[in-house]
Scaffold this active site. Structure first.
Site, mmCIF file in Angstrom:
data_model
loop_
_atom_site.group_PDB
_atom_site.id
_atom_site.type_symbol
_atom_site.label_atom_id
_atom_site.label_comp_id
_atom_site.label_asym_id
_atom_site.label_seq_id
_atom_site.Cartn_x
_atom_site.Cartn_y
_atom_site.Cartn_z
ATOM 1 N N CYS A 144 86.276 35.517 6.744
ATOM 2 C CA CYS A 144 87.443 35.419 5.932
ATOM 3 C C CYS A 144 87.244 34.700 4.554
ATOM 4 O O CYS A 144 87.943 35.328 3.551
ATOM 5 C CB CYS A 144 88.501 34.438 6.747
ATOM 6 S SG CYS A 144 88.907 34.984 8.407
ATOM 7 N N ARG A 179 74.216 29.271 0.669
ATOM 8 C CA ARG A 179 73.697 30.314 1.265
ATOM 9 C C ARG A 179 73.865 30.142 2.718
ATOM 10 O O ARG A 179 73.245 30.323 3.641
ATOM 11 C CB ARG A 179 72.368 30.438 1.307
ATOM 12 C CG ARG A 179 71.736 31.897 1.434
ATOM 13 C CD ARG A 179 70.108 32.152 1.126
ATOM 14 N NE ARG A 179 69.693 31.971 -0.353
ATOM 15 C CZ ARG A 179 68.589 31.332 -0.398
ATOM 16 N NH1 ARG A 179 68.078 30.932 0.552
ATOM 17 N NH2 ARG A 179 68.359 31.076 -1.714
ATOM 18 N N SER A 180 74.866 29.627 3.146
ATOM 19 C CA SER A 180 75.477 29.497 4.751
ATOM 20 C C SER A 180 75.459 30.646 5.362
ATOM 21 O O SER A 180 75.828 31.795 4.649
ATOM 22 C CB SER A 180 76.625 28.295 4.899
ATOM 23 O OG SER A 180 77.720 29.190 4.591
ATOM 24 N N ASP A 202 70.222 27.988 -2.902
ATOM 25 C CA ASP A 202 70.543 26.914 -1.752
ATOM 26 C C ASP A 202 69.422 25.800 -2.021
ATOM 27 O O ASP A 202 68.554 26.041 -3.137
ATOM 28 C CB ASP A 202 70.538 27.208 -0.409
ATOM 29 C CG ASP A 202 69.164 27.657 0.270
ATOM 30 O OD1 ASP A 202 68.145 27.821 -0.414
ATOM 31 O OD2 ASP A 202 69.195 28.007 1.329
#
Length: 313
Positions: A144, A179-180, A202
């Site tokens: 999402c 950068r999850s 990150d």
């Protein structure tokens, strides 16, 4: 220096999507049901749950927030998977963190995964596979928040509508500071799959996401690079931040004049004078994220309905 900066609010971008969802639900006389599981005490998760409940009430989606103990979460997800009245499932992360959360993401049925975080959808994002089925009748569900950022970029004209679909970021350079596995990495993949050169940042360093030579539709490739933040930000047309701490502020001095600056963190990652450099500033994306959640829910509702019809015929 930029002399004027346009601030674009998430409420403005989400309006057309919310109106269309509301219209579809009313005209078709349906009531898709979304179940959200809250198993943490994270203030950002609670705020997201409140936004979700409010938006769903306005558009006609039945939203049920289920507060559960994290030790019971897997069992509760399985129950919702098996409940025909539930069309979509979401979990407010983090729960345990790390690999255990990744395991929970894969516990959600792909036919009810409104967040697009199960293995199949994540695999498809990274490999630029845009349909769930060989007949190409069911589009993949996209995570999402990354999808919300894409829709915002389309809204403000960063995507070039003159180019063919799938190539509309060709020639753009974008930095994503996060950068999850839930937002930053899939977002970098999606943007590079649409033709952009993406610097993914990150704490461990910087990776470059590209789709290879030319503008043919190919999955992205990733390489570690030696450059630093102060090297990549000044050459970026778009800078997107998502660092979940109020302490992090990206220095305005690094920004290219006329940059598009987008913040998806619940914290403000840009300095107060960001508008002195930016041509467009998007301070938050939350309301677009919820609209994409509902959009995904409606799509899954239809997939479930169509599959049941096929099975009964």
């Amino acid at each position: 220096m930029s002399t004027s900066c346009k601030t674009v609010l998430a409420s403005r971008v989400s309006a057309s999507f919310r109106d269309q969802i509301h219209k579809d639900i009313q005209e078709r006389q349906i009531c898709p049901k979304l179940v959200g599981f809250l198993a943490n005490e994270d203030p950002a998760a609670k705020k997201y749950a409140e936004w979700t409940a409010k938006t769903c009430a306005e558009t006609g989606v039945a939203f049920e927030l289920r507060k559960v103990d994290k030790q019971d979460l897997e069992e509760k997800i399985t129950e919702a998977n098996d409940d025909k009245d539930v069309n979509g499932i979401m979990v407010y992360y983090p729960v345990f963190g790390g690999k255990q959360d990744a395991y929970l993401q894969n516990c959600v049925s792909e036919l009810k995964d409104v967040e697009g975080l199960c293995h199949k959808f994540v695999h498809n994002v990274y490999h630029n596979v845009r349909y769930m089925d060989e007949e190409e009748t069911m589009k993949c569900i996209i995570p999402c928040t990354p999808l919300a950022v894409v829709k915002i970029l389309e809204y403000i004209g960063v995507y070039n509508s003159v180019l063919p679909y799938g190539n509309r970021l060709y020639g753009r350079t974008i930095t994503v500071i996060n950068r999850s596995e839930i937002v930053g990495r899939p977002l970098a993949a999606m943007l590079s799959n649409d033709g952009a050169k993406v610097y993914s940042v990150d704490v461990n360093g910087i990776q470059l996401f590209t789709r290879g030579s030319g503008i043919k539709l190919k999955a992205h490739k990733v390489e570690d690079i030696d450059e630093k933040l102060e090297d990549v930000v000044p050459k970026s047309d778009v800078v997107i931040t998502g660092v979940p701490t109020p302490k992090y502020k990206l220095p305005t001095s690094l920004l290219k004049d006329g940059v598009v600056a987008i913040n998806f963190s619940s914290c403000a990652n840009f300095e107060d004078d960001v508008k002195s450099r930016a041509s467009i500033f998007v301070p938050s994306v939350g309301k677009v994220t919820v609209a994409m959640l509902e959009r995904n829910l409606l799509r899954l509702h239809d997939y479930q309905h169509n599959l049941r019809e096929k099975q009964s015929s």
